[in-house]
Each structure stands twice: as structure tokens, then as C-alpha cells.
Write a protein that holds these residues in place. Structure first.
Motif, short mmCIF file in Angstrom:
data_model
loop_
_atom_site.label_atom_id
_atom_site.label_comp_id
_atom_site.label_asym_id
_atom_site.label_seq_id
_atom_site.Cartn_x
_atom_site.Cartn_y
_atom_site.Cartn_z
N ALA A 316 0.99 -1.16 0.03
CA ALA A 316 0.09 -0.11 0.01
C ALA A 316 0.60 1.18 -0.14
CB ALA A 316 -0.80 0.04 1.24
N ARG A 317 0.30 2.31 -0.68
CA ARG A 317 1.12 3.68 -0.58
C ARG A 317 -0.07 4.84 -0.16
NH1 ARG A 317 4.51 3.57 -6.20
NH2 ARG A 317 5.12 5.61 -5.46
N PHE A 318 0.59 5.73 0.90
CA PHE A 318 0.03 6.66 1.20
C PHE A 318 0.66 7.99 1.01
CE2 PHE A 318 -1.66 2.98 3.73
CZ PHE A 318 -2.83 3.30 4.06
N PRO A 319 0.04 9.16 0.67
CA PRO A 319 0.79 10.47 0.80
C PRO A 319 1.27 10.79 2.22
CG PRO A 319 -1.82 10.89 0.64
CD PRO A 319 -1.56 9.32 0.52
N LEU A 320 2.15 11.56 2.31
CA LEU A 320 2.91 11.72 3.65
C LEU A 320 1.76 12.22 4.83
CD1 LEU A 320 5.55 12.29 5.54
CD2 LEU A 320 5.38 14.58 4.64
N GLU A 321 0.80 13.01 4.17
CA GLU A 321 -0.08 13.74 5.24
C GLU A 321 -1.07 12.52 5.78
OE1 GLU A 321 -1.42 14.97 1.14
OE2 GLU A 321 0.26 14.61 2.12
N GLN A 322 -0.88 11.59 5.15
CA GLN A 322 -1.96 10.39 5.74
C GLN A 322 -0.95 9.26 6.47
OE1 GLN A 322 -4.44 8.77 2.77
NE2 GLN A 322 -5.24 10.70 2.10
N ALA A 323 -0.07 9.55 7.01
CA ALA A 323 1.05 8.69 7.94
C ALA A 323 0.06 7.86 9.04
CB ALA A 323 1.95 9.51 8.64
N ALA A 324 -0.81 8.82 9.54
CA ALA A 324 -1.78 8.18 10.75
C ALA A 324 -2.53 7.06 10.25
CB ALA A 324 -2.36 9.36 11.32
N GLU A 325 -2.97 7.26 9.10
CA GLU A 325 -3.77 6.18 8.38
C GLU A 325 -3.14 5.08 8.05
OE1 GLU A 325 -7.06 5.70 4.70
OE2 GLU A 325 -6.63 7.57 5.16
N ALA A 326 -1.70 5.27 7.50
CA ALA A 326 -0.84 4.16 7.05
C ALA A 326 -0.45 3.31 8.32
CB ALA A 326 0.26 4.78 6.46
N GLN A 327 -0.25 4.00 9.33
CA GLN A 327 -0.11 3.38 10.74
C GLN A 327 -0.82 2.28 11.12
OE1 GLN A 327 1.98 5.30 13.79
NE2 GLN A 327 3.73 5.90 12.57
N ARG A 328 -2.10 2.89 11.12
CA ARG A 328 -3.51 2.12 11.48
C ARG A 328 -3.75 0.95 10.67
NH1 ARG A 328 -6.08 7.44 11.38
NH2 ARG A 328 -6.08 8.26 13.52
N ALA A 329 -3.29 0.99 9.26
CA ALA A 329 -3.35 -0.20 8.36
C ALA A 329 -2.35 -1.20 8.85
CB ALA A 329 -3.14 0.23 6.85
N MET A 330 -1.09 -0.59 9.09
CA MET A 330 -0.25 -1.66 9.53
C MET A 330 -0.55 -2.46 10.87
SD MET A 330 3.82 -1.06 10.68
CE MET A 330 4.61 -1.15 8.97
N GLU A 331 -1.08 -1.35 11.98
CA GLU A 331 -1.62 -2.23 13.14
C GLU A 331 -2.53 -3.15 12.98
OE1 GLU A 331 -0.99 0.93 16.79
OE2 GLU A 331 -1.83 1.94 15.06
N ALA A 332 -3.54 -2.89 12.19
CA ALA A 332 -4.61 -3.86 11.62
C ALA A 332 -4.12 -5.19 11.01
CB ALA A 332 -5.85 -3.03 10.86
N GLY A 333 -2.95 -5.06 10.51
CA GLY A 333 -2.40 -6.34 9.62
C GLY A 333 -3.28 -6.29 8.45
N SER A 334 -3.73 -5.42 8.00
CA SER A 334 -4.44 -5.52 6.58
C SER A 334 -3.64 -5.48 5.26
CB SER A 334 -5.55 -4.50 6.52
OG SER A 334 -5.22 -3.16 6.77
N VAL A 335 -2.59 -5.32 5.55
CA VAL A 335 -1.70 -5.12 4.32
C VAL A 335 -0.55 -6.12 4.29
CG1 VAL A 335 -0.05 -3.59 2.88
CG2 VAL A 335 -2.11 -2.62 4.14
N PHE A 336 -0.44 -6.74 3.18
CA PHE A 336 0.66 -7.74 2.78
C PHE A 336 1.93 -6.81 2.64
CE2 PHE A 336 3.39 -10.61 0.78
CZ PHE A 336 3.41 -11.77 1.36
N GLY A 337 3.14 -6.99 3.11
CA GLY A 337 4.39 -6.34 2.70
C GLY A 337 4.43 -5.25 3.25
N LYS A 338 5.02 -4.17 2.34
CA LYS A 338 5.54 -2.78 3.07
C LYS A 338 4.37 -1.95 2.53
CE LYS A 338 8.89 -1.75 4.59
NZ LYS A 338 9.21 -1.71 6.19
N ILE A 339 4.15 -0.89 3.54
CA ILE A 339 3.57 0.28 3.29
C ILE A 339 4.46 1.26 3.15
CG2 ILE A 339 1.77 1.80 4.43
CD1 ILE A 339 0.83 -0.44 6.03
N VAL A 340 4.33 2.06 2.01
CA VAL A 340 5.15 3.36 1.74
C VAL A 340 4.46 4.76 1.70
CG1 VAL A 340 6.68 4.18 -0.38
CG2 VAL A 340 6.76 1.73 0.44
N LEU A 341 5.15 5.54 2.23
CA LEU A 341 4.72 7.03 2.17
C LEU A 341 5.15 7.73 0.94
CD1 LEU A 341 4.93 7.94 5.84
CD2 LEU A 341 2.83 7.20 4.82
N ASP A 342 4.40 8.46 0.24
CA ASP A 342 5.01 9.09 -0.92
C ASP A 342 4.95 10.57 -0.74
OD1 ASP A 342 5.11 7.10 -2.99
OD2 ASP A 342 2.76 7.17 -3.02
N VAL A 343 6.36 11.16 -0.61
CA VAL A 343 6.68 12.40 0.13
C VAL A 343 6.71 13.31 -1.05
CG1 VAL A 343 8.04 13.66 1.62
CG2 VAL A 343 7.97 11.40 1.88
#
Length: 343
Positions: A316-343
Motif C-alpha cells: 500500500a502507498r499513502f501520501p505523507l499527510e496520511q501517515a496516521a492512516e498508514a500506521q493504522r493499516a499496519m496495526e490492523a495487519g490488513s496489508v501484505f508487505g510494505k507500506i510506503v509514504l509518498d513524500v
């Protein structure tokens, strides 16, 4: 500059997006990087939550992984140029202690990890020592480079440098979704091992198969310890990669063969584990702790990524400003592999 700040420890909603953070200035032996991509790691959650005794100057910027372009050079840096595409080695080291002089930067007496022991990569600009850089080929995306760095160097050092995995051996990876686990699948296969993966869903196990896993075990449908016992002709596996910790360590002990090795590379379920020591000495089990890697391992494994022999799994990829949402996705275990922030 734009950045994600952590003004106090706590849940993801503590993260604050700002557009007016001061741009850092490189010291003599540092460079400044215009970050193009930053990747999440479970470490970010641990630092965000805090732990007893943690001491960080707040507000803090999280993030260990980054790739981007050199924007400015320190006065003593002459081996790099402004505009160079780079990926960073997140392992911090002093460069002068006995371990650093021996090329064992991950054992540095005063070392650490970017984003844990220093300001991190959830930002538009970062500064870092020039010795932490690796040139990024034009053919490799910023997202793939950032997504590979920490997890591939951790997986490579544990499996290759510490466990010495060889062709024909068997490797069990406990957990199918995380970044280190997806990297471990590929590295174990590259070494010629037979790879067993325990996962929590068919979707994650399908992704593990795509990365090269040979044997898939859905722990929601069967007892994974008994399944390993049956599928290895009651022998167990040569090596177990366990980054779950408390909830799975005894299962790993039961699953490894006599004389086998268990690699402890994390503790997502908690740091305190209990194990029956009789299994350890009666089965001649080696329990090996491993985190991060010397810079030479970083260069080696990233060159394999650059050559296409290892392929980062970006879930999954998220814009930088959605870092909190990206972390919630990691905590939920809903993403396989890496989550990247596009800066």
C-alpha cells in the motif's frame, strides 16, 4: 518543510502533519536528502507508543527508511553530488569504535536506528551521514528502494550471515504479511531452501506463494505446529524465522529439528516470552538474536534488489499527510508487505 510530528507518545491520532517544520542543515560529514519515499516499519509503532524509560526529544519525527535525491552537501563531503539518487542505510553508527572499525556497524557501541535514536524520515528533508548512502539506479523506484532497505538488510543478515542458510535446507517463516517475512521468503528461496510459511489468511498465504513459498499453513484452519511436524516427516525444519515473539516462540521451539536454529528478529506480540528449557538443550537448539546489519550486508542485499533478484512487496502507498492512516493499516495487519509514504 512538510513533516509528520509526534508531540507525545500514544496512538496514531497523536501524529500531526505540519508544513512549517524547519529544514535541517547538514553537518560537515552529512548530506541533506529531499525525500521522495519513506517506508513504515513496526519499529515506528513501538517508538510512537513509547516504552518505559524511552527518552526522545519531543516533538519527534518517526521513520527509518527513505529514498530520494541529495539536496545539499556538508563541507567535508566530496564523494557525492547534489542531485544524486540515493537510498539510506537506516543503521546509525559512530564509525570509530572497535565494532565499526571491524565493519560490524550493527554492534556499534553508540549506534542506533534512524527514526528511533535520531530524527526520522517522515519528512520532506532529512540529514544523514554520507557513509549511510547507496547510489540508487535510475531503473529502481524510490518506493521500492525505501520499502526494501530495513527489512531486506534485517532478513539477509539473519538468514545468510547469522544462520548460514544453505541450499537444500528448510526454513519456516512464522507470519506471512510483514515486511521482514516477505523479504525472508525471497532470500531463503534465493539461497535454495524449501520455505514453509504460517499465515493467518488465505489471501496473505496466496501472496506468500507468489513470492516463492513452497508450503503454506493457514493457522486459522489447522494447528501450525502439528502441520509442520507432519509435513517434515516428523523431523521439523532447519531454521525458523520468528519476529512475533511471545505468542509463537514455543511453537518455533517445537517446530525446529534437532540441532536447528531459531532466529529472533522481532517481538510484535510482546517482548516477554516463556519457554521450556528442556527442549533447548535436549534438541540442541540455537536461539539467535539478530537485528539490522553491517553496511556491507546492506550493500550486498540492495544490489540484489537493484538487479531484480529480490523484489520488494509494496502492499500500500499513502501520501505523507496520511501517515496516521498508514500506521493504522499496519496495526490492523490488513496489508501484505510494505507500506510506503509518498513524500
Amino acid at each position: 518543510m512538510r513533516a509528520i510530528l509526534l508531540p507525545e507518545h500514544g496512538a496514531a491520532d497523536k501524529l500531526v502533519y505540519t508544513t512549517d517544520q524547519p529544514i535541517p542543515q547538514p553537518k560537515a560529514h552529512e548530506v541533506r536528502i529531499r525525500v521522495r519515499a519513506a517506508a513504515l516499519n513496526r519499529l515506528d509503532i513501538w517508538v510512537r507508543d513509547g516504552w518505559p524509560g524511552i527518552k526522545l526529544p519531543l516533538p519527534h519525527i518517526l521513520g527509518a527508511d527513505a529514498a530520494g535525491d541529495i539536496d545539499a552537501l556538508g563541507s567535508e563531503v566530496n564523494s557525492w553530488a547534489v542531485g544524486d539518487r540515493v537510498v539510506i542505510d537506516p543503521q546509525l553508527s559512530c564509525g570509530v569504535c572497535e565494532f565499526c572499525r571491524a565493519g560490524q556497524q550493527n554492534l556499534c557501541e553508540t549506534g542506533g536506528i534512524t527514526g528511533e535514536h535520531s530524527s526520522g524520515t517522515y519528512a520532506e528533508y532529512i540529514t544523514i551521514s554520507a557513509r549511510n548512502l547507496l547510489k540508487l539506479p535510475d531503473s529502481v523506484s524510490y518506493a521500492d528502494a525505501a520499502g526494501a532497505a530495513l527489512v531486506y538488510l534485517t532478513a539477509w543478515h539473519s538468514l545468510i550471515s547469522k544462520a548460514n542458510v544453505r541450499s537444500g535446507q528448510s526454513v519456516l517463516i512464522v507470519g506471512a504479511g510483514g515486511g521482514v517475512n516477505s523479504a525472508s521468503i525471497q532470500i531463503a528461496k534465493l539461497a535454495g531452501a524449501r520455505v514453509y510459511v504460517v499465515g493467518s489468511s488465505t489471501a496473505k498465504l496466496d501472496e506468500a506463494r507468489r513470492l516463492g513459498a513452497d508450503e503454506l499453513i493457514d493457522r486459522s484452519a489447522e494447528d501450525w505446529i502439528k502441520a509442520i511436524y507432519k509435513r517434515t516427516n516428523k523431523q521439523g525444519v532447519d531454521i525458523v524465522v520468528d519476529n512475533v515473539g511471545k505468542d509463537t516462540l514455543f511453537g518455533s521451539v517445537r517446530s525446529v529439528k534437532r540441532g536447528g536454529k531459531i532466529l529472533i528478529v522481532g517481538n510484535t506480540s510482546g517482548p516477554m516470552a516463556e519457554v521450556d528449557l528442556r527442549y533447548i538443550f535436549s534438541k540442541h537448539i540455537s536461539i539467535i538474536g539478530s537485528t539490522m546489519a553491517p553496511h556491507s550486508d546492506f550493500v550486498t542485499v540492495m544490489q540484489l534488489v537493484f538487479a531484480g533478484k529480490l523484489t520488494p512487496s509494496i502492499g500500500a502507498r499513502f501520501p505523507l499527510e496520511q501517515a496516521a492512516e498508514a500506521q493504522r493499516a499496519m496495526e490492523a495487519g490488513s496489508v501484505f508487505g510494505k507500506i510506503v509514504l509518498d513524500v
